[in-house]
Design an enzyme around this catalytic site. Structure first.
Site, mmCIF file in Angstrom:
data_model
loop_
_atom_site.group_PDB
_atom_site.id
_atom_site.type_symbol
_atom_site.label_atom_id
_atom_site.label_comp_id
_atom_site.label_asym_id
_atom_site.label_seq_id
_atom_site.Cartn_x
_atom_site.Cartn_y
_atom_site.Cartn_z
ATOM 1 N N ARG A 1 -3.680 -10.319 4.858
ATOM 2 C CA ARG A 1 -4.146 -10.469 3.274
ATOM 3 C C ARG A 1 -2.922 -9.692 2.471
ATOM 4 N NH1 ARG A 1 -6.264 -6.972 -0.382
ATOM 5 N NH2 ARG A 1 -7.765 -7.953 -2.009
ATOM 6 N N LYS B 1 0.675 -1.219 -0.098
ATOM 7 C CA LYS B 1 -0.097 0.002 0.161
ATOM 8 C C LYS B 1 1.051 1.272 0.068
ATOM 9 C CE LYS B 1 -4.222 -2.072 1.376
ATOM 10 N NZ LYS B 1 -5.477 -1.995 2.603
#
Length: 378
Positions: free
Chosen positions: A354, A319
Site C-alpha cells: 500500500r 511512515k
C-alpha cells in the site's frame, strides 16, 4: 481438546528435502511432554516468551504428539503444523474479489495506491481532498495513480495517523462515496479504508470490492457481520487502541509472536461469523501501536506471516519510523525509504504493498520479486 494450536513457521527451507523446520507453537496442549517426545526423535525445543519453539521434521513432531496423547492430539497438532508449513513453502494464493477477476497475488506483487480523501492525513493531507472541488481532486489523483501502474486504489475518508480526530459517519460517507462510485464505474478495483459498518455497506453498494479495516472489527461491532453479509473481500490488520491512544500501547514481549497470534485468532473468528479466510488478506499493522524498532523487526521477519496462508499486505509508505531511521522529517520526502521497504517486504513474502509513490514502487517490487523467485522453476 478441540482448538488447534497456532503454528508460526520461522524457517522451513529444508523441509522439501526431508529436513527440519523451525516452528513456534502457541496454545499447545501438553507442550512440555511433546517437547520431550520430539527430543527423543532428534528434535530440539526451547521456550520463548511462553511459546514452544521446536526444530524438528514436521512429521516427527506430529508423531511425537501422538506418542503423548494418541491420535486425537496428533491430529490436532497436524491440523496446525501441516498447513502452516505448506503455506510458508508455496506462493500466496490469489485474492478473490466479488464480481471481478481475483488479484493475481500468487503470481506477482500487487500495488495498492493510496487515495486519502482527507484534509489531515500525515503524508499527503489535502492532495486528494479539496472541499471546493470534491470529488474532482480525489478522482484526478486516483486516475494519476492508475496511470502510474496501481493495480487497485484504497479510498479512505478518515485519517488513522497517531492522534487523528475521529470523523463522523455522515462526513466520511460524503467524502468517500462519490469517489468510490466514479472510480469503480470507470473499471478500477476499489478498496474502502474504513472501520464503520455503514460506510462499508454503502461503499460496497457504490462499487468497492474490498473493505480495508485497520481496527480488525474492534471499533464497530457491526462491521464484521456486515462484511460477511456483503461477501466483500476483507483486509485484517493488527492494531491496539485507537489513533488517539495506540502509540501508548506499543509494548510487547514478542512483537512478532503477539501480532501473529492476534491475526491467527481473528482469522478463526472471521470464519465463525461467515467470512471465509479465502476472502481475507492479512496486514501486520506496521506503524500502528508499534515503535520504530517493532516496525523494523516485523519487516525483517515478514516471511513468518506467510504461514498464515493468506496474501500479506504491508504498508510502510512515508511512515514516521522511516524518518527516524533516515533522519528525513518531511513525510513527502521519504520516497527512498518507502520504496526500499516495499521492496524488502516483497522479497520477504508480501504480496500487496500500500503506497503513495506508485510508479517508483512498481519498478522496485518487480525487481525484488524477480530476484526472490529467480531459479524457482529450474
Amino acid at each position: 481438546m478441540t482448538e488447534p494450536p497456532i503454528t508460526r513457521v520461522e524457517d522451513a527451507g529444508l523441509v522439501p528435502a526431508g529436513g527440519p523446520a523451525r516452528l513456534s507453537l502457541s496454545r499447545l496442549p501438553r507442550a512440555g511432554e511433546i517437547a520431550d517426545a520430539a527430543a527423543a526423535a532428534r528434535g530440539v525445543s526451547v521456550w520463548v516468551d511462553g511459546r514452544l519453539v521446536v526444530t524438528a521434521v514436521p512429521s516427527r513432531l506430529v508423531d511425537a504428539a501422538g506418542r503423548v496423547g494418541g491420535r486425537e492430539l496428533a491430529d490436532l497438532v497436524g491440523a496446525s503444523v501441516d498447513p502452516a508449513v505448506a503455506a510458508w513453502l508455496r506462493p500466496a494464493p490469489d485474492l478473490p474479489l466479488p464480481g471481478l477477476d481475483p488479484l493475481p497475488t500468487s503470481q506477482r506483487p500487487v500495488v495498492m495506491g493510496i487515495v486519502n480523501v482527507t484534509p489531515d492525513s500525515f503524508s499527503d493531507g489535502g492532495v486528494g481532498y479539496d472541499p471546493n472541488d470534491h470529488p474532482g481532486a480525489a478522482i484526478r489523483h486516483a486516475r494519476a495513480l492508475l496511470k502510474a501502474g496501481a493495480d487497485l486504489l484504497d479510498v479512505g475518508g478518515e485519517s488513522t495517523r497517531p492522534g487523528a480526530a475521529p470523523v463522523g459517519t455522515d462526513e466520511e460517507l460524503r467524502r468517500v462515496l462519490p469517489v468510490v462510485e466514479e472510480l469503480a464505474g470507470e473499471g478500477a478495483v476499489v478498496s474502502v479504508d474504513t472501520t464503520k459498518a455503514r460506510v462499508a455497506r454503502e461503499a460496497v453498494a457504490a462499487g468497492a470490492a474490498i473493505v480495508n479495516d485497520v481496527s480488525a472489527g474492534t471499533y464497530d461491532e457491526e462491521l464484521l457481520p456486515t462484511v460477511a453479509d456483503l461477501g466483500a473481500t476483507y483486509v485484517l490488520m493488527h492494531l491496539r487502541g485507537t489513533p488517539q491512544t495506540m502509540q501508548q500501547e506499543a509494548s510487547y514481549d514478542d512483537v512478532v509472536g503477539e501480532v501473529f497470534d492476534f491475526l491467527a485468532d481473528r482469522l478463526d473468528a472471521l470464519e465463525r461469523i461467515g467470512v471465509p479466510r479465502e476472502r481475507v488478506a492479512v496486514d501486520p499493522g506496521i506503524g500502528f501501536a508499534k515503535t520504530a524498532d517493532h516496525n523494523l523487526v516485523l519487516l525483517r521477519r515478514l516471511r513468518e506471516f506467510t504461514s498464515l496462508g493468506r496474501p500479506l499486505l504491508v504498508g510502510t509508505s512515508r511512515k514516521s519510523f522511516l524518518g527516524r531511521v533516515t533522519g528525513v522529517d518531511d513525510p513527502a520526502a521519504r520516497q527512498i525509504g518507502s520504496v526500499t521497504t516495499a521492496a524488502l517486504a516483497v522479497a520477504a513474502g508480501a504480496r500487496i504493498v500500500r503506497v503513495h509513490d506508485v510508479a517508483e514502487t512498481r519498478q522496485a517490487v518487480a525487481l525484488a520479486h524477480a530476484t526472490a523467485t529467480a531459479g524457482d522453476e529450474a
